[in-house]
Design a protein around this motif. Sequence first.
Motif, short mmCIF file in Angstrom:
data_model
loop_
_atom_site.label_atom_id
_atom_site.label_comp_id
_atom_site.label_asym_id
_atom_site.label_seq_id
_atom_site.Cartn_x
_atom_site.Cartn_y
_atom_site.Cartn_z
N LEU A 23 33.31 22.53 -3.85
CA LEU A 23 32.35 21.65 -3.31
C LEU A 23 31.29 22.50 -2.70
O LEU A 23 31.77 22.91 -1.48
CB LEU A 23 33.06 20.50 -2.51
CG LEU A 23 34.09 19.81 -3.30
CD1 LEU A 23 34.90 18.55 -2.40
CD2 LEU A 23 33.50 18.85 -4.52
N THR A 24 30.19 22.60 -2.99
CA THR A 24 29.13 23.16 -2.34
C THR A 24 28.24 22.46 -1.55
O THR A 24 27.37 23.00 -0.81
CB THR A 24 28.33 24.06 -3.18
OG1 THR A 24 27.91 23.47 -4.34
CG2 THR A 24 29.34 25.24 -3.90
N SER A 25 27.94 21.23 -1.74
CA SER A 25 26.83 20.39 -1.40
C SER A 25 27.30 18.89 -1.47
O SER A 25 28.27 18.40 -2.25
CB SER A 25 25.40 20.44 -2.19
OG SER A 25 25.66 20.14 -3.39
N LEU A 26 26.57 18.01 -0.82
CA LEU A 26 26.83 16.64 -1.03
C LEU A 26 26.49 16.02 -2.52
O LEU A 26 27.23 15.18 -2.81
CB LEU A 26 25.88 15.94 -0.08
CG LEU A 26 26.39 14.34 0.65
CD1 LEU A 26 27.66 14.51 1.12
CD2 LEU A 26 25.31 13.81 1.34
N SER A 27 25.42 16.60 -2.89
CA SER A 27 25.30 16.35 -4.43
C SER A 27 26.53 16.70 -5.25
O SER A 27 27.03 16.05 -6.28
CB SER A 27 23.97 16.67 -4.81
OG SER A 27 24.05 18.01 -4.86
N VAL A 166 27.77 26.06 9.45
CA VAL A 166 27.03 27.04 8.62
C VAL A 166 26.48 26.31 7.27
O VAL A 166 25.04 26.23 6.88
CB VAL A 166 27.47 28.50 8.28
CG1 VAL A 166 26.45 29.21 7.34
CG2 VAL A 166 27.77 29.04 9.41
N ARG A 167 27.36 25.48 6.54
CA ARG A 167 27.12 25.02 5.14
C ARG A 167 25.97 23.89 5.65
O ARG A 167 25.06 23.49 4.65
CB ARG A 167 28.50 24.32 4.69
CG ARG A 167 28.32 23.62 3.41
CD ARG A 167 28.02 24.48 2.19
NE ARG A 167 28.78 25.80 2.06
CZ ARG A 167 29.77 25.63 1.24
NH1 ARG A 167 30.13 24.52 0.68
NH2 ARG A 167 30.68 26.60 1.11
N ARG A 168 26.23 22.94 6.70
CA ARG A 168 25.60 22.11 7.29
C ARG A 168 23.93 22.44 7.18
O ARG A 168 22.98 21.75 6.96
CB ARG A 168 25.89 21.31 8.30
CG ARG A 168 27.06 20.30 8.05
CD ARG A 168 27.38 19.39 9.11
NE ARG A 168 28.36 18.25 8.80
CZ ARG A 168 28.68 17.38 9.39
NH1 ARG A 168 28.26 17.01 10.67
NH2 ARG A 168 29.72 16.27 9.16
N LEU A 169 23.94 23.61 8.20
CA LEU A 169 22.53 23.98 8.49
C LEU A 169 21.79 24.60 7.23
O LEU A 169 20.58 24.36 7.27
CB LEU A 169 22.74 25.47 9.25
CG LEU A 169 23.03 24.87 11.10
CD1 LEU A 169 23.57 26.02 11.64
CD2 LEU A 169 22.13 24.03 11.53
N SER A 170 22.40 25.04 6.17
CA SER A 170 21.96 25.52 5.15
C SER A 170 21.81 24.48 3.86
O SER A 170 21.32 24.80 2.83
CB SER A 170 22.54 26.77 4.47
OG SER A 170 23.89 26.40 4.27
N HIS A 171 22.26 23.27 4.01
CA HIS A 171 22.13 22.15 3.31
C HIS A 171 20.52 21.72 3.05
O HIS A 171 19.97 21.54 3.92
CB HIS A 171 23.07 21.06 3.65
CG HIS A 171 23.51 20.15 2.63
ND1 HIS A 171 22.76 19.09 2.22
CD2 HIS A 171 24.51 20.08 1.79
CE1 HIS A 171 23.27 18.40 1.13
NE2 HIS A 171 24.27 19.09 0.95
#
Length: 831
Positions: A23-27, A166-171
Amino acid sequence: MDEPTIVPLPVVTRTKLRSTQILTSLSQIVSELLQNSLDAGARQIDIGVDCEEWICWVRDDGSGMSKGGMDILGKGLEAGRYGTSKAYAPDSLDDLSTFGFRGEALASCADICCLEIASRTARSRQTWSIIVKGSKTLYDGPAIRWRRESPGTTVCIRDAFYNLPVRRLSHPVPARTLDAIRREIAAFALVFPHVSFTLENTHTVKDEKDMLLRIPKTTSMLTTFRHLYGRALAQHVDEIDETSGELRLEGFISLDGAHSKASQFLYVNRHPITFCELHHAIESRFASSSFAKHALDEAGETSLRSTTRRSPRKAEKKPVYVLKLTVPSQQIDNCLEPAKAAVHFRNKGSVVSFLSSTIQAFLARHGFSPSNVVDRGSPAPRKRRKYDFEDDSGYAEPETISRQVSRELSPLPLYTREKTEELVWTDPLSGQIYVVDARTGNSYRQSEPPPVASDGVTPFGRQGRTLSRQKAGGVEKSAMPEWIQEALEANDIYTVAENKIPFLTHIPALDPDAAEQTHHHGCHAPTKFADYLRTGQPYADATAASSRRFQKSDLRNAQVINQVDCKFIACLIDDSSGAEGPAAGRTVILIDQHAADERVRVERFLKELCLGYLANVAAGEDEDEGSLFRLRELSPPVPILLSRHEERRLRDPAIRRAFRCWGVHFVDITEPTCGAESGVDAGSTSGYSQVFVRCIPEVVGDKLLLDDELRDFVKGFLAKAETDPSFAQQRCTALDGYPAEGDEDDEFRWLRALRRCPQQLLDLVNSKACRGAIMFNDTLTHTQCENLVENLSQTAFPFQCAHGRPSLVPLINLGKEDARHRRVCRWSSFG
């Protein structure tokens, strides 16, 4: 020192590594939950997203999950992973029929999010729920919030990526995330037309009317496509259903071209796949055809193929298609990455060949491919002769024309003598037999030997010559028949109107020793000005300035000699740097007066356009729109016709802001002007919407109002934003560090915005600069020549025109001026 030992990773680390890769993103989370719903046999799937709060949920009416299945998930960490209702026997993993089978999606959600599942099966009267966060069960029991009256499942994700800052900041930003989710839902809706979908932004939704997307159940992929994008791109289609062995291809290809590739969908066993060799095979077939030039335009129900030549500035049309390829599961591998969008084939060649042949057949059926030409043994395809055969509606089908051409040419008996080069044809009237060159069409009687010139050159053949050549006195002359020569001499139409262009003979170096050395090596033959300009290369002589690099300072110090042939400006450049070598000294150059003036004009227009853009970006939303750009107010506003999908994209505030940065303002768009978002009938509408433009940039105002230039600009801009989501966002964000310290004193600061200028605006500016520039055969005074050279020296790119053609060429190097051997040259007589 102790030897390093290998120890297993902690269980927490192992599960987190797996989860963050899947799972890499909300989409991507929404996509995995959506696929689970489809595997459960759902017919109605509702999706809600709140990107600002990192929340999403997916609700379906599928078969549901049992309480025992949810208990397995609640065990957490590795114990809760790899639990699935779609398990396959080891010997049947090559025959998968579902999207997932590994049981990792929900377990990964439980690792990096707060996961809540509420589900009810057909055999259960109770809706059971479980809440897991960080692989720890927080609740397990009867559902409280997501109670269901019928079988189905609701999966709710909260606080996504809470342990991955970090995943949130780069989302991606919320607007881009919603757009990605919308595209993901549309992709699955096309291949599952019997399933209905809805998408809502729960952060702002207040009513069902505010839903972002509503896709009803339909009967086919074509109907679903028309509901999503209207009939604008699928007005005329060719439905595909082809089989080859175990391979099957279904879907449709539209005869209407699009401005982007956003409407191209290719599936393998119902999986949307990323760009691969299959896409490349389709592109290659369309690229080798005339589809890009002759595809039907978006002009409504009466759209017919245009008979006029498309302007070279017009964007080539891209194909629109939705194709579903079915391949036996044991023949493919789609487990290369978690998204399952990349595939490998056991027999890739047969799959590519099948797909290519199907596309080629489509192109041939509709007259886009040269394969329609009747083959009579010619090694290369010939251009088909045009015939006017029309039906009752006035439109001639390409295949009808092909049949008529075949019947028209069939009485002529053609016999192949040599398949690759020559044909034999018998004249039905005289009975004479002729040998015809298959490529050039030249012929001679079979009873006579082919004519051969004295130099051994065949007068026709692969050299492409049409008249024999013979040498007389060492000079090669054309053996033209006397009657043609007399006709040309007697007809004033063929008289050359222009005077002969002056030419220079070789000028030896001024140094006596160099002159003597040149004499021993021989002098070059006279060379015309046109020879330099035709090749675009500098003077190829020992004294030429072929190795010299010119600077803008050279142009500023250039001495204008005169205008030459009403086309060029001859200038003398003196190397004042004191450099040594063959390139040093004085050089005569020719400046193309049209290219020079075109460069001056294009930079003046681009400077105004880019400075206005930079000012708008720096000002932000609070600045008055009309104060930063020289705008042309359109009264009344000009209407343009867009597809319903394009109009919906234009309602995005970020897209409208991007248009405003370049000086294009629309009348406020609040509600869709064509078609409803709900119901199957929406797909049967015309699919067009009318929007109104009230302001355009003054610098290209006249160009934008010609023909359909304004519509094409808006469509091209939207197409770029569709294929590249960051395109519009870049134009809505201020440039880094602008305005920079001391930037106001830089006369070329406008170049910083040039790379962000839409291609359509660049094309219009280049066209305006070219059409209004000084042309060949325009007479210029000496003062006008000097002003033009001075203006050229002040440009950023003085050595090429707006279209990349060189604006000057070095003619000859005169060497350094020596007082002992000074020669007087009357430059005024030059030209």
